[in-house]
Design an enzyme around this catalytic site. Structure first.
Site, PDB file in Angstrom:
ATOM      1  N   ASP A 164      -4.168   3.090  -0.591  1.00  0.00           N
ATOM      2  CA  ASP A 164      -2.902   3.734  -0.198  1.00  0.00           C
ATOM      3  C   ASP A 164      -2.176   4.248  -1.456  1.00  0.00           C
ATOM      4  O   ASP A 164      -1.077   3.827  -1.784  1.00  0.00           O
ATOM      5  CB  ASP A 164      -2.002   2.754   0.574  1.00  0.00           C
ATOM      6  CG  ASP A 164      -1.587   1.542  -0.255  1.00  0.00           C
ATOM      7  OD1 ASP A 164      -0.532   0.934   0.069  1.00  0.00           O
ATOM      8  OD2 ASP A 164      -2.288   1.203  -1.242  1.00  0.00           O
ATOM      9  N   ASP A 212      -3.256   2.094  -7.233  1.00  0.00           N
ATOM     10  CA  ASP A 212      -4.463   2.597  -6.540  1.00  0.00           C
ATOM     11  C   ASP A 212      -5.122   3.714  -7.348  1.00  0.00           C
ATOM     12  O   ASP A 212      -6.343   3.853  -7.347  1.00  0.00           O
ATOM     13  CB  ASP A 212      -4.103   3.166  -5.167  1.00  0.00           C
ATOM     14  CG  ASP A 212      -3.428   2.178  -4.240  1.00  0.00           C
ATOM     15  OD1 ASP A 212      -2.244   1.891  -4.450  1.00  0.00           O
ATOM     16  OD2 ASP A 212      -4.089   1.669  -3.327  1.00  0.00           O
ATOM     17  N   ASN A 237       1.844   2.249   0.877  1.00  0.00           N
ATOM     18  CA  ASN A 237       2.896   2.576  -0.103  1.00  0.00           C
ATOM     19  C   ASN A 237       3.705   3.782   0.344  1.00  0.00           C
ATOM     20  O   ASN A 237       4.852   3.961  -0.063  1.00  0.00           O
ATOM     21  CB  ASN A 237       2.261   2.889  -1.459  1.00  0.00           C
ATOM     22  CG  ASN A 237       1.739   1.642  -2.135  1.00  0.00           C
ATOM     23  OD1 ASN A 237       2.351   0.579  -2.039  1.00  0.00           O
ATOM     24  ND2 ASN A 237       0.574   1.760  -2.755  1.00  0.00           N
ATOM     25  N   THR A 297      -7.567  -1.748  -1.256  1.00  0.00           N
ATOM     26  CA  THR A 297      -6.370  -1.903  -2.100  1.00  0.00           C
ATOM     27  C   THR A 297      -5.092  -1.513  -1.357  1.00  0.00           C
ATOM     28  O   THR A 297      -4.081  -1.188  -1.977  1.00  0.00           O
ATOM     29  CB  THR A 297      -6.491  -1.054  -3.383  1.00  0.00           C
ATOM     30  OG1 THR A 297      -6.523   0.343  -3.009  1.00  0.00           O
ATOM     31  CG2 THR A 297      -7.739  -1.409  -4.166  1.00  0.00           C
ATOM     32  N   PHE A 330       2.457  -7.556  -0.349  1.00  0.00           N
ATOM     33  CA  PHE A 330       2.673  -6.359   0.455  1.00  0.00           C
ATOM     34  C   PHE A 330       1.480  -5.997   1.361  1.00  0.00           C
ATOM     35  O   PHE A 330       1.652  -5.743   2.551  1.00  0.00           O
ATOM     36  CB  PHE A 330       3.006  -5.159  -0.439  1.00  0.00           C
ATOM     37  CG  PHE A 330       3.159  -3.880   0.337  1.00  0.00           C
ATOM     38  CD1 PHE A 330       2.109  -2.979   0.435  1.00  0.00           C
ATOM     39  CD2 PHE A 330       4.342  -3.589   1.016  1.00  0.00           C
ATOM     40  CE1 PHE A 330       2.229  -1.807   1.167  1.00  0.00           C
ATOM     41  CE2 PHE A 330       4.477  -2.430   1.749  1.00  0.00           C
ATOM     42  CZ  PHE A 330       3.423  -1.535   1.837  1.00  0.00           C
ATOM     43  N   ASN A 331       0.264  -5.930   0.828  1.00  0.00           N
ATOM     44  CA  ASN A 331      -0.865  -5.449   1.630  1.00  0.00           C
ATOM     45  C   ASN A 331      -1.153  -6.348   2.831  1.00  0.00           C
ATOM     46  O   ASN A 331      -1.468  -5.867   3.917  1.00  0.00           O
ATOM     47  CB  ASN A 331      -2.132  -5.329   0.771  1.00  0.00           C
ATOM     48  CG  ASN A 331      -2.063  -4.161  -0.198  1.00  0.00           C
ATOM     49  OD1 ASN A 331      -1.310  -3.210   0.018  1.00  0.00           O
ATOM     50  ND2 ASN A 331      -2.809  -4.243  -1.271  1.00  0.00           N
ATOM     51  N   HIS A 374      -2.313  -4.318 -10.169  1.00  0.00           N
ATOM     52  CA  HIS A 374      -2.900  -5.035  -9.029  1.00  0.00           C
ATOM     53  C   HIS A 374      -4.272  -4.485  -8.638  1.00  0.00           C
ATOM     54  O   HIS A 374      -5.272  -5.177  -8.722  1.00  0.00           O
ATOM     55  CB  HIS A 374      -1.984  -4.904  -7.811  1.00  0.00           C
ATOM     56  CG  HIS A 374      -0.600  -5.436  -7.980  1.00  0.00           C
ATOM     57  ND1 HIS A 374      -0.308  -6.773  -8.120  1.00  0.00           N
ATOM     58  CD2 HIS A 374       0.591  -4.790  -8.005  1.00  0.00           C
ATOM     59  CE1 HIS A 374       1.008  -6.939  -8.219  1.00  0.00           C
ATOM     60  NE2 HIS A 374       1.573  -5.757  -8.157  1.00  0.00           N
ATOM     61  N   ASP A 375      -4.317  -3.248  -8.178  1.00  0.00           N
ATOM     62  CA  ASP A 375      -5.507  -2.741  -7.497  1.00  0.00           C
ATOM     63  C   ASP A 375      -6.756  -2.635  -8.370  1.00  0.00           C
ATOM     64  O   ASP A 375      -7.865  -2.918  -7.893  1.00  0.00           O
ATOM     65  CB  ASP A 375      -5.201  -1.382  -6.847  1.00  0.00           C
ATOM     66  CG  ASP A 375      -4.179  -1.518  -5.720  1.00  0.00           C
ATOM     67  OD1 ASP A 375      -3.522  -0.523  -5.395  1.00  0.00           O
ATOM     68  OD2 ASP A 375      -4.046  -2.630  -5.173  1.00  0.00           O
TER      69      ASP A 375
HETATM   70  O1  RIB Z   1       1.216  -6.004  -3.620  1.00  0.00           O
HETATM   71  C1  RIB Z   1       0.530  -5.044  -4.376  1.00  0.00           C
HETATM   72  C2  RIB Z   1      -0.163  -4.057  -3.506  1.00  0.00           C
HETATM   73  O2  RIB Z   1       0.785  -3.363  -2.709  1.00  0.00           O
HETATM   74  C3  RIB Z   1      -0.905  -2.961  -4.290  1.00  0.00           C
HETATM   75  O3  RIB Z   1      -2.042  -2.569  -3.567  1.00  0.00           O
HETATM   76  C4  RIB Z   1       0.088  -1.838  -4.350  1.00  0.00           C
HETATM   77  O4  RIB Z   1      -0.549  -0.554  -4.433  1.00  0.00           O
HETATM   78  C5  RIB Z   1       0.765  -1.975  -3.028  1.00  0.00           C
HETATM   79  O5  RIB Z   1      -0.039  -1.307  -2.068  1.00  0.00           O
HETATM   80 CA    CA Z   2      -2.419  -0.249  -3.058  1.00  0.00          CA
END
Ligand code: RIB
Ligand code: CA
Length: 318
Positions: free
Chosen positions: A11, A16, A38, A123, A164-165, A238-239
């Protein structure tokens, strides 16, 4: 040695972008599937097209996926950090590439089933993966390895408990974690070990390619937005961690654990509960009567090794 086939479900999203960059360098990237997260699905799809154009890979197919979660509507929490475009902070080139007609769920099923040994890197929210697994029951076991950036073995980011994901579509996360797929989990407990500050962003910019300049601009926007929220001058990458577990597993310390997803908690919905009463070393036997772990938990990362992978990938781009 041929590159492992892979699909990235994402996303984009600033981090990403770096994940797509690494996936394109280290894998035979069969496609990019997008999911609302996102930013809305149409925006992250445009962003994915722009990223592939930027890195010189416009031939990689992009398939658009779910607008939002299985239950409810897409939360707009991503905008605080990623902006309304999903990639505020730089302008991506727009080239000849266009989204393909096939939708993400069908693309995931058709491509994995036709290419044994394909890995999937996720991701964003897991909506596409969950819907695809429901539509094709053989899919979960056909994915060679599913590396997911999401969840947390400690505290959350979008809420005190949830990452979040996983939070954006908890039912999808539950379906995937219950599917029997060979999951590697890169939670916030891991990704916070790979945070980039101004110095590391400057190091990426110094690579000197056009891609390096654009990615550095994007990461600076992402870092500054995150700093306004967290107060920390460094933002977790993160990703890319989810790509690196497959591209450079030597950078990681893994264990095996059982992970469940909270679906009902008032304060904890979307939380990934990593059962640390039984954490096994890779390959260790499961004690009699204990639940078989459902994922490979990435516990530690050598952040410097990840940053080197990013530098090398940036140098290989236009
Ligand atoms: O929490 C981090 C994740 O949430 C990452 O994948 C970032 O791109 C958002 O999507
Ligand atoms: Ca992401």
């Amino acid at each position: 040695m041929p590159l492992t086939k892979a699909i990235i479900d994402c996303d984009p999203g600033h981090d990403d972008v770096v994940a797509i960059l690494l996936a394109a360098k280290h894998f035979d990237l069969l496609g990019v599937t997008t999911v609302g997260g996102n930013a809305p699905a149409w925006r992250v799809t445009e962003n994915a097209l722009g990223v592939l154009e930027l890195i010189g890979r416009p031939e990689v197919p992009v398939a658009r996926g779910a607008e939002g979660p299985i239950i409810g509507t897409l939360p707009r929490a991503g905008e605080r950090v990623h902006g309304t475009s999903g990639l505020d902070g730089a302008v991506l080139p727009r080239g000849s590439n266009r989204v393909i007609a096939k939708r993400a769920v069908e693309f995931l099923i058709d491509t994995v089933m036709a290419n044994p040994g394909t890995a999937v890197i996720a991701t964003g929210p897991l909506t596409n993966l969950a819907l695809a697994m429901r539509a094709e029951p053989r899919l979960a076991k056909s994915i060679a390895r599913l590396s997911f950036m999401g969840g947390s073995a400690t505290w959350g980011n979008v809420t005190a408990a949830a990452e979040f994901n996983a939070w954006a579509d908890p039912e999808a996360a539950h379906v995937v974690y219950s599917s029997g797929a060979r999951i590697t989990m890169c939670g916030l407990d891991l990704t916070r070990q790979a945070a980039v500050g101004p110095e590391t962003i400057a190091r990426f910019r110094a690579v000197g390619t056009r891609t390096a300049a654009v990615v550095a601009d994007l990461l600076e926007h992402y870092r500054a937005a995150a700093e306004r929220i967290t107060g920390s001058p460094a933002v977790p990458l993160h990703d890319p961690c989810a790509v690196a577990t497959l591209a450079a597993p030597e950078l990681f310390t893994f264990a095996r654990a059982n992970v469940t997803v909270e679906l009902r908690g008032e304060e904890t919905r979307g939380m990934t509960v990593v059962d640390q009463r039984l954490v096994l070393e890779e390959g260790a036997p499961v004690p009699e009567g204990m639940p078989r772990p459902n994922c490979r938990w990435a516990k530690r990362i050598e952040a410097e090794g990840l940053f080197r992978l990013v530098e090398e990938a940036l140098a290989a781009c236009p």
